[in-house]
Write a protein that holds these residues in place. Structure first.
Motif, short mmCIF file in Angstrom:
data_model
loop_
_atom_site.label_atom_id
_atom_site.label_comp_id
_atom_site.label_asym_id
_atom_site.label_seq_id
_atom_site.Cartn_x
_atom_site.Cartn_y
_atom_site.Cartn_z
N GLU A 1 6.51 19.76 23.62
CA GLU A 1 6.47 20.72 23.70
C GLU A 1 6.49 21.13 25.28
O GLU A 1 7.67 22.74 25.12
CB GLU A 1 4.81 21.51 22.72
CG GLU A 1 5.79 21.67 21.75
CD GLU A 1 3.91 22.00 21.07
OE1 GLU A 1 3.31 23.49 20.45
OE2 GLU A 1 3.34 21.35 20.20
N VAL B 1 10.09 23.65 25.61
CA VAL B 1 9.66 24.61 26.52
C VAL B 1 11.48 24.60 27.69
O VAL B 1 11.40 25.93 28.07
CB VAL B 1 8.43 25.05 26.81
CG1 VAL B 1 8.03 25.91 27.05
CG2 VAL B 1 7.84 25.54 24.94
N HIS C 1 5.62 30.77 19.30
CA HIS C 1 5.89 29.77 19.89
C HIS C 1 7.72 29.30 19.07
O HIS C 1 8.06 28.58 19.93
CB HIS C 1 5.14 28.10 19.56
CG HIS C 1 3.67 28.48 19.90
ND1 HIS C 1 3.50 27.54 20.97
CD2 HIS C 1 2.57 28.96 20.49
CE1 HIS C 1 2.84 28.27 21.98
NE2 HIS C 1 1.81 28.57 21.49
N TYR D 1 11.02 27.67 20.46
CA TYR D 1 11.12 26.52 20.32
C TYR D 1 12.30 25.84 20.18
O TYR D 1 13.88 24.93 20.23
CB TYR D 1 10.16 25.35 19.66
CG TYR D 1 8.72 25.48 20.42
CD1 TYR D 1 8.59 25.40 21.14
CD2 TYR D 1 7.98 25.13 19.32
CE1 TYR D 1 7.10 25.55 21.85
CE2 TYR D 1 6.00 24.82 20.01
CZ TYR D 1 6.24 25.74 21.60
OH TYR D 1 5.26 25.37 21.45
N HIS E 1 -0.08 32.65 26.86
CA HIS E 1 1.66 32.84 26.99
C HIS E 1 1.40 33.63 27.64
O HIS E 1 3.60 33.59 27.68
CB HIS E 1 1.55 33.94 25.48
CG HIS E 1 0.72 32.86 23.48
ND1 HIS E 1 1.28 33.74 22.84
CD2 HIS E 1 0.88 31.84 23.61
CE1 HIS E 1 0.93 32.90 21.20
NE2 HIS E 1 0.79 31.54 22.50
N MET F 1 3.91 31.66 29.51
CA MET F 1 5.17 31.50 28.84
C MET F 1 6.11 32.61 28.58
O MET F 1 7.67 32.00 29.57
CB MET F 1 4.77 30.88 27.48
CG MET F 1 4.43 29.63 26.85
SD MET F 1 3.82 29.38 25.83
CE MET F 1 5.54 29.15 25.12
N VAL G 1 2.51 26.16 28.09
CA VAL G 1 2.09 24.96 27.39
C VAL G 1 1.26 24.62 27.20
O VAL G 1 0.45 24.15 25.82
CB VAL G 1 3.80 25.09 26.53
CG1 VAL G 1 4.53 24.12 26.80
CG2 VAL G 1 3.41 25.14 24.75
N ASP H 1 -1.71 26.12 27.12
CA ASP H 1 -2.14 26.25 26.28
C ASP H 1 -2.64 25.69 24.75
O ASP H 1 -3.69 25.55 23.90
CB ASP H 1 -0.95 27.16 25.28
CG ASP H 1 -1.20 28.04 24.08
OD1 ASP H 1 -2.46 28.31 24.24
OD2 ASP H 1 -0.43 28.46 22.69
#
Length: 224
Positions: free
Chosen positions: A89, A93, A135, A139, A182, A185, A201, A204
């Motif tokens: 991830e 990201v 998310h 992605y 978040h 991000m 991320v 998170d």
């Protein structure tokens, strides 16, 4: 198998994935092929085929009495999955920030605002779904079907664990962590800073793991 049947199986598989990711199927929940077929309004065959795929993907377990359960990961399994998610991830990201468009950013801004509202108001039931939307809208921008597929499989395993606490009023600490991550991000997306978004991320994912392991479940031996 006719094309129509394959299509129906795909639809059932997608519906079961949504149930796993969206919080309506949680670890140790028990159901059956018949119950799922009635719930989805289809025959047993496409449900059986879809469940077999999810068993192979590690998201569901079929017990000896044919009951279907959502797998409760052990602490070691959850830790291993967490580290794998972080590797994937962070990369997806990072790529997404490099490809973000104004239109996509506006969509994610809207989801982010609704997610924050849902997390701050216990009467709003959409936090789990909005978390997933946030998310995966990011992605999908990475433009890598392979990374997206691998990430989706990991979420099928992690989603029920994540959803054990997300959005519950008594989980203020967890909610605050999710909102903060978040926001990080979003800052990375707005500023074109892929490193900042990837770091967020990771916070998170790691924060979720730590909170669930310490506060929600005693899963050292795979038991609640």
């Amino acid at each position: 198998m006719p094309v129509r049947d394959r299509s129906l199986t795909e639809q059932v598989h997608d519906a079961l994935c949504e149930m796993l990711l969206g919080g309506s199927m949680r670890p140790l929940d028990r159901t059956s092929i018949r119950d799922l077929a009635e719930r989805l309004g289809v025959s047993a065959m496409p449900v059986r085929d879809a469940v077999s795929r999810l068993v192979a993907q590690g998201a569901l377990v079929v017990e000896r009495n044919r009951a279907i359960t959502v797998k409760l990961l052990s602490a070691e399994e959850f830790r291993d999955l967490t580290e794998t998610r972080i590797l994937l991830e962070r990369e997806v990201v990072y790529k997404a920030v490099q490809r973000v468009t104004p239109e996509a950013l506006a969509t994610i801004e809207d989801i982010h605002a609704r997610f924050e509202h849902a997390m701050s108001d216990p009467s709003v039931p959409d936090a789990v779904q909005l978390n997933k939307q946030f998310h995966f809208n990011i992605y999908e921008m990475a433009g890598s079907p392979t990374l997206l597929h691998l990430t989706s499989i990991n979420w099928l395993k992690a989603g029920p664990m994540i959803n054990l606490d997300l959005g519950l009023p008594s989980r203020r600490q967890r909610n605050a962590l999710s909102v903060s991550a978040h926001r990080g991000m979003m800052e990375g997306l707005r500023n074109g800073d892929p490193q900042a978004a990837a770091d967020a991320v990771e916070r998170d994912i790691r924060g979720t793991f730590k909170f669930i392991l310490e506060n929600r479940l005693n899963i050292k031996n795979g038991e609640e």
